[in-house]
Design an enzyme around this catalytic site. Structure first.
Site, mmCIF file in Angstrom:
data_model
loop_
_atom_site.group_PDB
_atom_site.id
_atom_site.type_symbol
_atom_site.label_atom_id
_atom_site.label_comp_id
_atom_site.label_asym_id
_atom_site.label_seq_id
_atom_site.Cartn_x
_atom_site.Cartn_y
_atom_site.Cartn_z
ATOM 1 N N LYS A 65 0.823 -1.227 0.000
ATOM 2 C CA LYS A 65 0.000 0.000 0.000
ATOM 3 C C LYS A 65 0.855 1.274 0.000
ATOM 4 O O LYS A 65 0.476 2.276 -0.589
ATOM 5 C CB LYS A 65 -0.969 0.006 1.189
ATOM 6 C CG LYS A 65 -2.104 -1.012 1.044
ATOM 7 C CD LYS A 65 -3.089 -0.887 2.181
ATOM 8 C CE LYS A 65 -4.188 -1.926 2.058
ATOM 9 N NZ LYS A 65 -5.207 -1.763 3.103
ATOM 10 N N ASN A 86 -4.879 1.967 -1.629
ATOM 11 C CA ASN A 86 -5.368 0.605 -1.885
ATOM 12 C C ASN A 86 -6.125 0.509 -3.216
ATOM 13 O O ASN A 86 -6.589 -0.555 -3.599
ATOM 14 C CB ASN A 86 -6.260 0.108 -0.736
ATOM 15 C CG ASN A 86 -7.642 0.749 -0.751
ATOM 16 O OD1 ASN A 86 -7.837 1.826 -1.301
ATOM 17 N ND2 ASN A 86 -8.607 0.090 -0.141
ATOM 18 N N ASP A 102 -10.247 2.417 2.447
ATOM 19 C CA ASP A 102 -10.407 1.620 3.665
ATOM 20 C C ASP A 102 -11.266 2.323 4.720
ATOM 21 O O ASP A 102 -12.203 1.737 5.263
ATOM 22 C CB ASP A 102 -9.036 1.279 4.269
ATOM 23 C CG ASP A 102 -8.286 0.227 3.460
ATOM 24 O OD1 ASP A 102 -8.947 -0.611 2.822
ATOM 25 O OD2 ASP A 102 -7.043 0.248 3.460
ATOM 26 N N ALA A 128 -1.489 2.187 15.833
ATOM 27 C CA ALA A 128 -1.039 3.400 15.141
ATOM 28 C C ALA A 128 -0.292 3.038 13.861
ATOM 29 O O ALA A 128 0.538 3.801 13.380
ATOM 30 C CB ALA A 128 -0.156 4.240 16.065
ATOM 31 N N ALA A 131 -2.923 0.604 8.913
ATOM 32 C CA ALA A 131 -4.370 0.354 8.850
ATOM 33 C C ALA A 131 -5.137 1.458 9.562
ATOM 34 O O ALA A 131 -6.162 1.943 9.071
ATOM 35 C CB ALA A 131 -4.695 -1.004 9.471
#
Length: 274
Positions: A65, A86, A102, A128, A131
């Site tokens: 990513k 993504n 996301d 953290a 994601a």
């Protein structure tokens, strides 16, 4: 037939081909969608080859990513802030554009599919890493009263809190320094996949707290098991987020928004039956 794909390594477990094939049938779009395992260190070359061969767009998953973010000529503001992409596609000028769906997918799952509104709520986000960084801005856009980012390494949480401070009331905390309770707790730590759960102080949860794990599994995730033991009102996993972020990518590519509810239920029953 327009070609799309998901790039990752490993990738054989990906549900994206099944999801996008279903979206295409549902919306009468003529396209193919495959899973491609790109060699680590050769992501850009693999993407270039795919696009040169007529590929129209692609999804990107672990561990690429950040590579996709660096590769995109134009990034949306949310992708820029996430530091991760993504979804890649070529615009009308042939430029490679990057988006991160996301956080939008997660917010849509929580708010539209489950009817939970974040406005005015006290929200705790655990972790953290990449994601989490991808979902903070979409969460702040829902006008929660406060977002607290908690992480084992406090400095990482503080970096994210500083980055997103212009977009809402966001602060950082170490796990053991948290002061509850919270209305919504989102787990973005990868620890849940290893069957671990960060040690949190007592009093994080009140009788109306909702808990959301960005991961999903056939059984209850360790985070959701913890939430249930603590008396949380609702425990949800990230399967709906997976489908919703895919639907957002599909909309960016094709300009039509597929229906997600039936597919989420179908995937849920598949996972439970395996």
């Amino acid at each position: 037939m327009d070609r799309y794909a998901v790039f990752g390594n490993p990738i054989s477990h990906s549900k994206s081909p099944a999801i996008h094939t279903e979206f295409a049938q549902q919306t009468s779009q003529s396209l193919t969608y495959e899973a491609i395992c790109a060699p680590v260190g050769k992501f850009a070359a693999s993407v270039d080859a795919f696009l040169a061969d007529g590929g129209k767009g692609l999804n990107v998953t672990v561990p690429f990513k950040e590579d996709a973010w660096k590769m995109a000529e134009i990034c949306s503001e949310r992708a820029q802030l996430a530091g991760a992409v993504n979804t890649l596609y070529l615009n009308d000028q042939g430029q490679l554009c990057g988006e991160n769906t996301d956080g939008v997918g997660m917010v849509r799952d929580i708010q539209d599919n489950y009817g939970y509104k974040m406005a005015g709520k006290r929200v705790l986000i655990l972790g953290a890493g990449g994601a989490v960084r991808g979902v903070i801005r979409p969460v702040l856009e829902q006008n929660p009263r406060e977002v607290v980012i908690a992480n084992r390494t406090l400095s990482k949480a503080e970096t994210l809190a500083g980055l997103f401070a212009p977009y809402g009331h966001v602060s950082a905390s170490a796990f053991d320094a948290l002061e509850g309770p919270f209305d919504l707790i989102i787990n973005g730590t990868a620890a849940s996949l290893q069957g671990e759960m960060p040690t949190l102080p007592e009093g994080m949860i009140h009788p109306k707290t909702w808990c959301y794990d960005m991961m999903y599994s056939a059984g209850q995730t360790p985070f959701n098991r913890w939430a249930e033991h603590q008396g949380a009102y609702q425990q949800l996993d990230g399967l709906g987020m997976l489908v919703e972020q895919a639907a957002e990518s599909f909309y960016i590519w094709r300009g039509v928004r597929p229906d997600t509810a039936g597919l989420i239920n179908h995937l849920r029953s598949q996972i439970l039956n395996h």
